[in-house]
Scaffold this active site. Structure first.
Site, PDB file in Angstrom:
ATOM      1  N   ASP A 143     -15.557  -7.582   6.888  1.00 38.17           N
ATOM      2  CA  ASP A 143     -14.818  -8.230   5.804  1.00 38.17           C
ATOM      3  C   ASP A 143     -14.426  -9.654   6.186  1.00 38.17           C
ATOM      4  O   ASP A 143     -13.297 -10.100   5.975  1.00 38.17           O
ATOM      5  CB  ASP A 143     -13.575  -7.401   5.448  1.00 38.17           C
ATOM      6  N   ASP A 192     -21.015  -5.344   2.180  1.00 34.78           N
ATOM      7  CA  ASP A 192     -20.735  -6.779   2.261  1.00 34.78           C
ATOM      8  C   ASP A 192     -21.266  -7.453   3.525  1.00 34.78           C
ATOM      9  O   ASP A 192     -21.212  -8.693   3.614  1.00 34.78           O
ATOM     10  CB  ASP A 192     -19.226  -7.078   2.158  1.00 34.78           C
ATOM     11  N   ASP A 235      -7.734  -2.261  -2.458  1.00 32.80           N
ATOM     12  CA  ASP A 235      -8.525  -3.319  -1.829  1.00 32.80           C
ATOM     13  C   ASP A 235      -7.685  -4.116  -0.835  1.00 32.80           C
ATOM     14  O   ASP A 235      -8.233  -4.872  -0.030  1.00 32.80           O
ATOM     15  CB  ASP A 235      -9.062  -4.289  -2.883  1.00 32.80           C
TER      16      ASP A 235
END
Length: 478
Positions: free
Chosen positions: A256, A295, A449
């Site tokens: 992330d 991601d 999130d």
């Protein structure tokens, strides 16, 4: 090799006669039968038998094995139990168990035919035992034999001492012959556990009926101290129901990197290689779906902001795809490709190639995002157009867990991905006959999130389940 003398020989004769008389080769597994009797040792150790210089007792829901004297060979102090059905020659199996020892040493476990145990072992694996209980998960293929009645053994001699070894949760199951079509619904998902703890409330009824009863991915990362235990338990539970387990591997270093709310991951490339290897081996030869590192490809450019090389990110992903292909050959792996608004398809395609897309079944899209399925399909088609000239067009899956109302827009688009208001559950998980191979709920609906958007008020950390967030998705309102 196993050697039997005295009482052990008599036991082997009894087992051989009984098993050869009553067991026949079973049909191939669908919902996998448990082939170890009493692997949890709740009240006793039967049918496990001590052989040679060993003594066995039940202790606090585990099997305790005392090695009574120093012996030279592993088989001189052992325990064994017959399987509840004969083995299927040529079929795949997984033996799993928890074990610890008062003295660190290398023990041996086997799955072997009772008639010829010393010379006909389908599995003979050394396992390093330590004082900390650890999960071991070992796949193997049953070999051919005239008599297929079998037994599981733990051989504990040859350590140079007299260790006390404890076992629990021993499991032996055959891998399903055909890939399950139904997806696994876990009673241990975050929403399912919340519902179970809040029975009788209106929120629990709504979340149970709209989220917790759906097949949702389980996410795996460094928060599991024993990744083998976590993965093996989850995959084994799905296998026992003839359901397809769905896992997210989420532990790459600098995870992330763009947003930071789910930061962390393995410390370096070596640590990640070791982790993904253990993750893959815990799946073994069983059927599964894996979404690999949400991601990570799309966010590779962001690692430059913290002084890291994006090319290292691609290399770690390439290695992960190679490990999964080798160690979990029946897992369908989808390398994550971000979402339709992040990286142009023409730029994403070469990054996927560098990251090992050729080693996988395909790619995943829209994980934890809100973009409509139609827009995501259009992006997938464009992406495959660019892949077709290199690795070829690939299968793909779409996360629809929160895309029922599409994207959220306001004057600050940079944070519109983080618990935005007015979003809604999307189409339920299902296989597709065209377009995406599956519509999945990869993101767990109701998991935050981060402490932003709707999660800002109560500072709901990333990955934490919130009934408020879940109800907002069910109702499609702030």
């Amino acid at each position: 090799m196993r050697r039997i003398v005295g009482k052990a020989a008599a036991l082997a004769t009894v087992l051989t006669t009984a098993l050869a008389t009553h067991l026949v080769v079973p049909p191939s597994a669908s919902a996998a039968a448990q082939l170890v009797g009493n692997g949890t040792f709740a009240t006793s150790t039967a049918p496990w038998a001590a052989i040679g210089q060993s003594a066995v007792t039940a202790e606090s829901g585990r099997m305790r094995v005392d090695v009574k004297s120093v012996v030279a060979n592993p088989w001189d102090a052992m325990v064994a139990a017959p399987t509840t059905a004969a083995l299927n020659p040529g079929k795949s199996y997984t033996l799993s168990f928890d074990a610890s020892s008062s003295v660190a040493f290398k023990a041996r476990t086997t799955v072997q035919y009772v008639a010829t145990p010393g010379s006909n072992q389908s599995l003979a694996a050394d396992v390093q035992l330590t004082s900390a209980s650890k999960r071991y998960s070992i796949p193997f293929t049953a070999t051919a034999a005239a008599g297929t009645a079998a037994e599981v053994t733990f051989q504990l001699g040859g350590s140079g001492g007299t260790p006390v070894v404890r076992f629990d949760n021993v499991s032996l199951m055959e891998t399903q012959t055909t890939r399950p079509t139904a997806l696994y619904v876990s009673s241990q998902s975050n929403p399912a556990k919340w519902v179970a703890a809040h029975q009788g409330t209106s929120e629990a009824q709504a979340i149970g009926a709209n989220i917790a009863n759906k097949p949702i991915f389980e996410w795996f990362g460094g928060w599991f101290g024993d990744i083998t235990l976590a993965v093996d338990t989850y995959v084994g539970a799905a296998q026992a129901q003839d359901r397809l387990p769905m896992l997210v591997a989420y532990n790459i270093p600098n995870r992330d990197a763009c947003a930071g709310h789910s930061g962390g991951g393995a410390g370096d490339a070596t640590g990640y290689h070791n982790w993904i290897t253990e993750f893959a081996r815990a799946i073994g030869n069983r059927h599964a779906v894996v979404v690999l590192e949400p991601d990570a490809v799309a966010a590779a450019g962001c690692v430059a902001n913290i002084g890291k090389n994006p090319e290292d990110q691609y290399r770690m992903l390439l290695d992960a795809t190679e490990v999964l292909r080798a160690q979990a050959p029946n897992a369908w792996v989808y390398l994550d490709a971000g979402n339709a608004t992040w990286i142009k398809a023409a730029d994403m395609a070469p990054s996927l190639v560098k990251s090992g897309i050729a080693n996988t079944r395909g790619f995943s899209l829209n994980v934890s995002n809100y973009i409509t399925t139609a827009d995501t399909e259009a992006y997938a088609i464009a992406l495959n157009g660019h892949l077709s000239g290199t690795v070829g067009a690939k299968m793909y899956v779409i996360d629809t867990s929160r895309n029922g109302n599409g994207l959220y827009t306001d004057p600050t688009p940079g944070d519109n991905w983080c618990n935005p208001p007015g979003r809604k559950l999307g189409a339920s998980p299902a296989t597709q006959t065209s377009g995406a191979e599956y519509l999945f709920w990869v993101k767990v609906p109701g998991d935050s999130d981060g402490p932003c958007g709707l999660g800002e008020r109560d500072q709901i950390q990333a990955g934490t389940f919130s009934p408020m967030l879940a109800m907002a998705l069910i109702n499609g309102t702030p």
